[in-house]
Structure formats: structure tokens, C-alpha cells
Write a protein that holds these residues in place. Structure first.
Motif, PDB file in Angstrom:
ATOM      1  N   ASP A 184      32.271 -38.878  64.427  1.00  6.30           N
ATOM      2  CA  ASP A 184      32.461 -37.433  64.290  1.00  6.30           C
ATOM      3  C   ASP A 184      31.576 -36.684  65.275  1.00  6.30           C
ATOM      4  O   ASP A 184      30.416 -37.038  65.471  1.00  6.30           O
ATOM      5  N   ARG A 185      32.142 -35.659  65.875  1.00  5.75           N
ATOM      6  CA  ARG A 185      31.369 -34.791  66.759  1.00  5.75           C
ATOM      7  C   ARG A 185      30.905 -33.592  65.932  1.00  5.75           C
ATOM      8  O   ARG A 185      31.718 -32.849  65.396  1.00  5.75           O
ATOM      9  N   ILE A 186      29.609 -33.436  65.797  1.00  7.67           N
ATOM     10  CA  ILE A 186      29.060 -32.346  64.986  1.00  7.67           C
ATOM     11  C   ILE A 186      28.269 -31.398  65.876  1.00  7.67           C
ATOM     12  O   ILE A 186      27.471 -31.826  66.702  1.00  7.67           O
ATOM     13  N   GLN A 187      28.509 -30.122  65.678  1.00  8.91           N
ATOM     14  CA  GLN A 187      27.822 -29.089  66.447  1.00  8.91           C
ATOM     15  C   GLN A 187      26.910 -28.323  65.490  1.00  8.91           C
ATOM     16  O   GLN A 187      27.334 -27.928  64.401  1.00  8.91           O
ATOM     17  N   ILE A 188      25.659 -28.149  65.883  1.00  6.49           N
ATOM     18  CA  ILE A 188      24.689 -27.465  65.026  1.00  6.49           C
ATOM     19  C   ILE A 188      24.167 -26.222  65.738  1.00  6.49           C
ATOM     20  O   ILE A 188      23.709 -26.302  66.877  1.00  6.49           O
ATOM     21  N   HIS A 189      24.280 -25.082  65.074  1.00  2.00           N
ATOM     22  CA  HIS A 189      23.733 -23.826  65.595  1.00  2.00           C
ATOM     23  C   HIS A 189      22.601 -23.388  64.665  1.00  2.00           C
ATOM     24  O   HIS A 189      22.808 -23.256  63.458  1.00  2.00           O
ATOM     25  N   LYS A 190      21.420 -23.153  65.231  1.00  2.00           N
ATOM     26  CA  LYS A 190      20.279 -22.725  64.412  1.00  2.00           C
ATOM     27  C   LYS A 190      19.744 -21.398  64.938  1.00  2.00           C
ATOM     28  O   LYS A 190      19.444 -21.259  66.114  1.00  2.00           O
ATOM     29  N   ASN A 191      19.674 -20.436  64.050  1.00  2.00           N
ATOM     30  CA  ASN A 191      19.166 -19.111  64.390  1.00  2.00           C
ATOM     31  C   ASN A 191      18.134 -18.723  63.339  1.00  2.00           C
ATOM     32  O   ASN A 191      18.473 -18.228  62.264  1.00  2.00           O
ATOM     33  N   GLY A 192      16.867 -19.004  63.625  1.00  2.00           N
ATOM     34  CA  GLY A 192      15.823 -18.789  62.627  1.00  2.00           C
ATOM     35  C   GLY A 192      15.999 -19.753  61.469  1.00  2.00           C
ATOM     36  O   GLY A 192      16.064 -20.967  61.660  1.00  2.00           O
TER      37      GLY A 192
ATOM     38  N   GLU B 232      18.651 -19.670  59.590  1.00  2.00           N
ATOM     39  CA  GLU B 232      20.094 -19.811  59.386  1.00  2.00           C
ATOM     40  C   GLU B 232      20.643 -20.942  60.250  1.00  2.00           C
ATOM     41  O   GLU B 232      20.421 -20.983  61.465  1.00  2.00           O
ATOM     42  N   THR B 233      21.332 -21.868  59.606  1.00  2.00           N
ATOM     43  CA  THR B 233      21.878 -23.025  60.318  1.00  2.00           C
ATOM     44  C   THR B 233      23.367 -23.158  60.043  1.00  2.00           C
ATOM     45  O   THR B 233      23.809 -23.029  58.900  1.00  2.00           O
ATOM     46  N   HIS B 234      24.141 -23.383  61.101  1.00  3.00           N
ATOM     47  CA  HIS B 234      25.586 -23.571  60.970  1.00  3.00           C
ATOM     48  C   HIS B 234      25.954 -24.958  61.480  1.00  3.00           C
ATOM     49  O   HIS B 234      25.480 -25.386  62.533  1.00  3.00           O
ATOM     50  N   PHE B 235      26.796 -25.650  60.719  1.00  2.00           N
ATOM     51  CA  PHE B 235      27.302 -26.959  61.128  1.00  2.00           C
ATOM     52  C   PHE B 235      28.801 -26.842  61.391  1.00  2.00           C
ATOM     53  O   PHE B 235      29.541 -26.278  60.588  1.00  2.00           O
ATOM     54  N   PHE B 236      29.246 -27.367  62.516  1.00  5.30           N
ATOM     55  CA  PHE B 236      30.677 -27.393  62.838  1.00  5.30           C
ATOM     56  C   PHE B 236      31.064 -28.822  63.183  1.00  5.30           C
ATOM     57  O   PHE B 236      30.356 -29.501  63.918  1.00  5.30           O
ATOM     58  N   SER B 237      32.190 -29.267  62.639  1.00  7.07           N
ATOM     59  CA  SER B 237      32.645 -30.628  62.951  1.00  7.07           C
ATOM     60  C   SER B 237      34.087 -30.601  63.422  1.00  7.07           C
ATOM     61  O   SER B 237      34.785 -29.608  63.242  1.00  7.07           O
TER      62      SER B 237
END
Length: 273
Positions: A258-266, A268-273
Motif C-alpha cells: 500500500d502507498r500511504i501519504q501522511i500530511h502533518k500540520n502541527g 493535525e495529521t492526515h493519512f491518505f492511501s
């Protein structure tokens, strides 16, 4: 004419035409004519394009209906016995044999054959808006019984040809022989670029509804998924080496996963797969 009034049968006619045509340019032209004639607002564009590119629609959740589960749900929605000949054909859609017919291996076509013996030949007049609402219900249904109710409603409001395309939309593979790139470009010259940095089909339709107005290239935004850049397929190693122009390179093995993308802003964390 807004999507609230445009019949799904109009979109089906375009799908049928595009599937039969062998010319990519004619397919794009047909799509352009549909947009010009039937889409007047951002909502109209999104309502239609999300059905054309269902695999890119993140607004709607997953249906949880692969072919095997969809087969049994359709059987129950049609009120068929699991032992009936048509039910067995749906369940064994991959398998060949005397009773499977020429469409074996293509679930949507097998389903259409079964449905045409049980549905009216005349369209029930389902609109694009109504279809999207029913598909939203299907995706949000929490159990199998609820999904069967929605499928039953769809069957009552369509004919077999329309249900064939709905099945393909649910399976997220329309097999139209036209690329996402072509669809995006015909909608707006900047549509693909914007989608690549947002993965948001609705946003693309909202921002680019005026094809004559170019869109300033958008940077990556934290919290919005970025479309990963895939490797270009090359016919052989010699061709690949030629493209590198003699540069020194490092090669690593490609592993499945699986390709997982992680966005972290302070915090707040977002995971996209």
C-alpha cells in the motif's frame, strides 16, 4: 438543463457511443458536446464527471461491493432463488460452460443479460441527480440489507442497459477506451494538473467550470492528497537506458504493498492511501 432534469439515459447513450467508437478524438468530442449541452453549473459538471470517472471520486465512500458480493445482492434485490439458472450465472460469472454464454468473465454484461429478462425495456426516467443520491445511499449503507433495498430501487427506476452502466460505476471500471487524461483535458486544459495536487474531483469542477479561463498552477496543500507520480512503462531495458542519457542511476526493487501519504500540520495529521 441542470443535472436535476437530465436523464441518466442521456449519459448512457454517450457511454454506449464512446464504447463503440474506436476514435479517441471522436470520444473526446462526444464528451465535450455532452458538457456543452447538458452542464451549466459546477454541480452539473461534478454530477456527470464523477459517474464518468468513479475511481477518482473521493466524495463518495466505498460501496463494499465487489463482483461476488454484488452478485448475491442483485439476486436478492431481484427476488431470485440462489439455485435458479440466472442466479448461478451471476455467482459463477467468471466460469465458462454451456450455460454461461458469450459474456463470461464480464460481470456487468452477465448482469445485464439476467436483468433484461426481469426489467422493463423502457427507461424508468432516472435522472443523473437521482442516481447520485441513490449511489450515496448505497455507499453509506451500513449493512447488506440496506444495500439490497437501494439496488432494488435502482432496478425499479432503470432498464437493463442503464443498470449495466450502474454496475460498472459501482465496480469503478467503465471500460470506455478513453483515458482520464483525455477526459480531464476535454473538460479544462488545467484540470489534470489541479487534480494531481488535490485529488479532489469536486474542487476541479468548481474551480474550472469556465474552460476559457486558465487556472494558475496550484502548489501542494497540506491536508489535500497529492496524486503519486508513477513510473513510465518502457518496452525493454535498452529503451529505458537510452532515456537516461548515460546518467549514473540507482535502481531498487519494487515491492507490492500500500502507498500511504501522511500530511502533518502541527498536531493535525492526515493519512491518505
Amino acid at each position: 438543463m441542470s443535472d436535476g432534469k437530465v436523464k441518466f439515459s442521456v449519459l448512457c447513450s454517450m457511454f454506449n457511443w464512446m464504447q463503440r467508437s474506436k476514435s479517441s478524438s471522436k470520444k473526446r468530442s462526444k464528451f465535450r458536446k455532452f458538457l456543452d449541452n447538458f452542464c451549466k453549473s459546477a454541480d452539473d459538471y461534478f454530477s456527470a464527471i464523477r459517474l464518468l470517472l468513479p475511481n477518482l471520486d473521493r466524495e463518495r465512500g466505498t460501496y463494499g461491493l465487489k463482483e461476488s458480493v454484488l452478485a448475491t445482492c442483485l439476486i436478492d434485490a431481484l427476488g431470485m432463488s440462489r439455485e435458479s439458472e440466472d442466479a448461478v450465472r451471476l455467482i459463477n460469472w467468471r466460469k465458462g460452460g454451456a450455460k454461461t454464454g458469450v459474456n463470461v468473465g464480464n460481470f456487468a454484461l452477465v448482469a445485464a443479460e439476467v436483468l433484461q429478462r426481469r426489467q422493463s425495456l423502457v427507461s424508468g426516467g432516472l435522472t443523473i441527480k437521482e442516481l447520485n443520491e441513490l449511489l450515496d445511499r448505497l455507499a453509506s449503507s451500513e449493512n447488506r440489507a440496506e444495500k439490497i433495498v437501494v439496488l432494488s430501487d435502482l432496478i425499479k427506476k432503470t432498464n437493463a442497459q442503464e443498470m449495466k452502466w450502474i454496475v460498472m460505476i459501482i465496480l469503478k471500471d467503465l471500460k470506455l477506451g478513453v483515458s482520464e487524461k483525455s477526459i480531464f483535458h476535454e473538460f479544462h486544459p488545467d484540470a489534470e494538473d489541479l487534480f494531481n495536487v488535490t485529488c479532489d474531483l469536486k474542487l476541479v469542477c468548481e474551480k474550472l467550470r469556465d474552460r476559457s479561463q486558465r487556472h494558475k498552477r496550484q502548489d501542494i496543500e497540506i491536508g489535500k492528497a497529492v496524486r503519486p507520480q508513477l513510473a513510465l512503462r518502457i518496452s525493454d531495458a535498452a529503451s529505458a537506458w537510452k532515456k537516461l542519457h548515460g546518467k549514473e542511476v540507482v535502481v531498487e526493487c519494487k515491492f507490492d504493498g500500500d502507498r500511504i501519504q501522511i500530511h502533518k500540520n502541527g498536531v493535525e495529521t492526515h493519512f491518505f492511501s
